[in-house]
Design a protein around this motif. Sequence first.
Motif, mmCIF file in Angstrom:
data_model
loop_
_atom_site.group_PDB
_atom_site.id
_atom_site.type_symbol
_atom_site.label_atom_id
_atom_site.label_comp_id
_atom_site.label_asym_id
_atom_site.label_seq_id
_atom_site.Cartn_x
_atom_site.Cartn_y
_atom_site.Cartn_z
ATOM 1 N N ASP A 220 47.293 53.961 152.083
ATOM 2 C CA ASP A 220 48.202 54.903 151.263
ATOM 3 C C ASP A 220 47.543 56.145 150.913
ATOM 4 O O ASP A 220 48.169 57.014 150.299
ATOM 5 C CB ASP A 220 49.017 54.298 149.999
ATOM 6 N N VAL A 252 51.257 57.365 156.289
ATOM 7 C CA VAL A 252 50.639 56.514 155.424
ATOM 8 C C VAL A 252 51.545 55.392 155.000
ATOM 9 O O VAL A 252 52.612 55.503 155.113
ATOM 10 C CB VAL A 252 49.830 57.059 154.331
ATOM 11 N N THR A 253 50.923 54.279 154.264
ATOM 12 C CA THR A 253 51.831 52.851 154.221
ATOM 13 C C THR A 253 51.914 52.414 152.540
ATOM 14 O O THR A 253 50.578 52.581 152.270
ATOM 15 C CB THR A 253 51.130 51.873 155.069
ATOM 16 N N PRO A 254 52.856 52.088 152.276
ATOM 17 C CA PRO A 254 52.779 51.779 150.846
ATOM 18 C C PRO A 254 51.825 50.465 150.989
ATOM 19 O O PRO A 254 51.677 49.750 151.948
ATOM 20 C CB PRO A 254 54.471 51.266 150.707
ATOM 21 N N GLN A 255 51.155 50.276 149.670
ATOM 22 C CA GLN A 255 50.228 49.075 149.610
ATOM 23 C C GLN A 255 50.685 48.171 148.435
ATOM 24 O O GLN A 255 51.215 48.718 147.439
ATOM 25 C CB GLN A 255 48.896 49.389 149.121
ATOM 26 N N VAL A 266 55.581 57.604 149.925
ATOM 27 C CA VAL A 266 54.249 57.537 150.271
ATOM 28 C C VAL A 266 53.921 58.273 151.377
ATOM 29 O O VAL A 266 52.867 59.049 151.477
ATOM 30 C CB VAL A 266 54.115 55.863 150.422
ATOM 31 N N THR A 267 54.787 58.182 152.552
ATOM 32 C CA THR A 267 54.528 58.635 153.670
ATOM 33 C C THR A 267 54.564 60.098 153.623
ATOM 34 O O THR A 267 53.989 61.091 154.503
ATOM 35 C CB THR A 267 55.314 58.053 154.907
#
Length: 318
Positions: A220, A252-255, A266-267
């Motif tokens: 992220d 980007v990717t949530p964690q 997030v993205t």
Amino acid sequence: MGSLLSKQVQRRKAIKTEKKTLCELHDSCGEMYPGSDYRPADRKNWMAGLGPEKVHINKIVWPGTHDSATNKIGIPLITRPFAQCQSLSIYQQLVKGTRLLDIRVNENRLVCHGILTTYSVDIVVNDIKKFLSETESEIIILEIRTEFGHEDPADFEKYLEDNLGEFLIHQDDHVFEKTIAELLPKRIICVWKPNKSPRPKPGSPFWNATHLKDNWIDTDLPSTKFDSNLKHLSEQQPVTSRKFFYRVENTVTPQPDNPIVCVRPVTRRIHGYARLFIAQCFTKGCADRLQVFSTDFIEDDFVDACVGLTQARVEGKC
């Protein structure tokens, strides 16, 4: 509890620093590159607008969507924000100019993202057929894969061939060197990626996992993803020298260890830097490797950024 709080504070600082890094890079370097000022007159028919007889498959910068069929996934306001990566239907994405679709299915032929499901793949197929019926020269890369942790849907190749067979461009390495005009009236490069079933063989109506590759970076942190994308892209061969499509994802990717786990906020940390990325590809000397460029929540400017570079390639400007 104290260590957890400390970890989250450090995490927030890292995200803030990385967002600032991209912002400063943008301010200092800008987003100009060959074709960056080009805007297609008709995004629905942008390939036709460039001239099908001039556009070779390996010169196209394909605007793609990540988790394409998630516009109605999950329960609104409850589970949907954690899995929704697109707000438009497949048909609407294609009209906007998307030319690569990323579809994940389960054993029941339902589109899914992890454990969450949405509509039947029939909806995807019907949207694609509607778009193809309204256009003449637009080529689509249709990636369909069995979602991780699920079984392959039964007789799925037969299902796809029964429904899309007249449009399917058969697996053949020579396709990369051909123009759109040479492939017509065929319109779909369908990459089928099952979990356990045999992968499609040469000459098949379907392409296999070796024909669409990427280096997925699960993070992220926007600058980390941006830099990793550049690094992995620079390690590829130029588009004219390879017999597969290579994808870069501007996402980007949530964690799970971070409080913000909804996709959109997030993205958005990287979403607006697609043109900067293309410009940096020229700065780093790897623009001739860029081919498939995908994003969450696709917008007009993202499509224009890809089409502009494609136009510059076709016209010999880069």
